[in-house]
Design a protein around this motif. Structure first.
Motif: not given
Lengths: 114, 117
Positions: B20, B22, B75
């Protein structure tokens, strides 16, 4: 959506005026012309925007002829720190999803030499 | 005071992993975006998102998914990473244009360079 064509790269020297021309033959009536600057390892940054004739700010000038099929970004008295990629974009800024619709080309890589 | 910030700045990972990135903006903008910039410097829009609407570029594989916990955050989650996902990913924000003096200016983060090995 109008696509743009710019030179892939340009060289110049410190203290010179640099003009980068962008072609946008299919520009629509409601389209504005916007230029962004991108330094290495950074995101693009808005420089200037115009619709017709001439726009000037503290960083650059933008010249747009009457037919609006091209535009010229003018950087006065460049320095080494103006070395960057410059993107020309056209789009209807009053259309709600205009940023989604923008087509980003490869831009013009401007290299300023001492 | 950074306007659009994204983390991590660099990410190196193996094929098949999930990762991920952000993004946060403190500009009060109502629309956020994810872009992918390849080695040739072409910027491609991946997603446009505001409180009401998610616009997905149809060329983006469904392994990529945006997640927005609130208006200031967007995100990017990527499943089953592939070699071709290596690129720089930029988050950006803007105000939804509504006439007047709004230029629709995009504010970009510094980018997250993803390398998939």
């Amino acid at each position: 959506l109008a696509k743009t064509t710019q030179p892939i790269s340009m060289d110049s020297y410190e203290g010179q005026e640099v003009n980068i021309t962008c072609s946008h033959n299919n520009i629509a009536t409601n389209d504005y012309i916007t230029w962004y600057q991108q330094f290495p390892s950074q995101g693009p940054r808005f420089i200037i925007q115009g619709y017709k004739t001439k726009v000037t700010n503290e960083v650059a000038s933008l010249f747009i002829p009457a037919d609006r099929k091209s535009s010229t970004l003018s950087l006065p008295r460049v320095s080494l720190s103006d070395t960057a990629v410059y993107y020309c974009l056209v789009g209807d800024i009053y259309y709600e999803d205009s940023n989604y619709q923008l087509i980003w080309g490869a831009g013009t890589k401007l290299i300023i030499k001492p | 005071d950074t306007a659009v910030s994204q983390t991590p700045k660099y990410l190196v990972t193996q094929m098949g992993n999930d990762k991920s990135i952000k993004c946060e903006q403190n500009l009060g903008h109502d629309t956020m975006y994810w872009y992918k910039q390849d080695s040739k410097k072409f910027l491609k829009i991946m997603f446009s998102y505001n409180n009401k609407e998610l616009i997905i570029n149809e060329t983006v594989p469904n392994r990529f998914s945006p997640k927005s916990p609130d208006k200031a955050h967007l995100n990017l989650h990527i499943n089953s990473l592939e070699l071709g996902d290596s690129a720089v990913y930029f988050c950006a924000s803007s105000s939804r244009t509504s006439g007047g003096t709004n230029t629709g200016e995009l504010f970009f983060g510094e980018g997250s360079r993803l390398t998939v090995l």
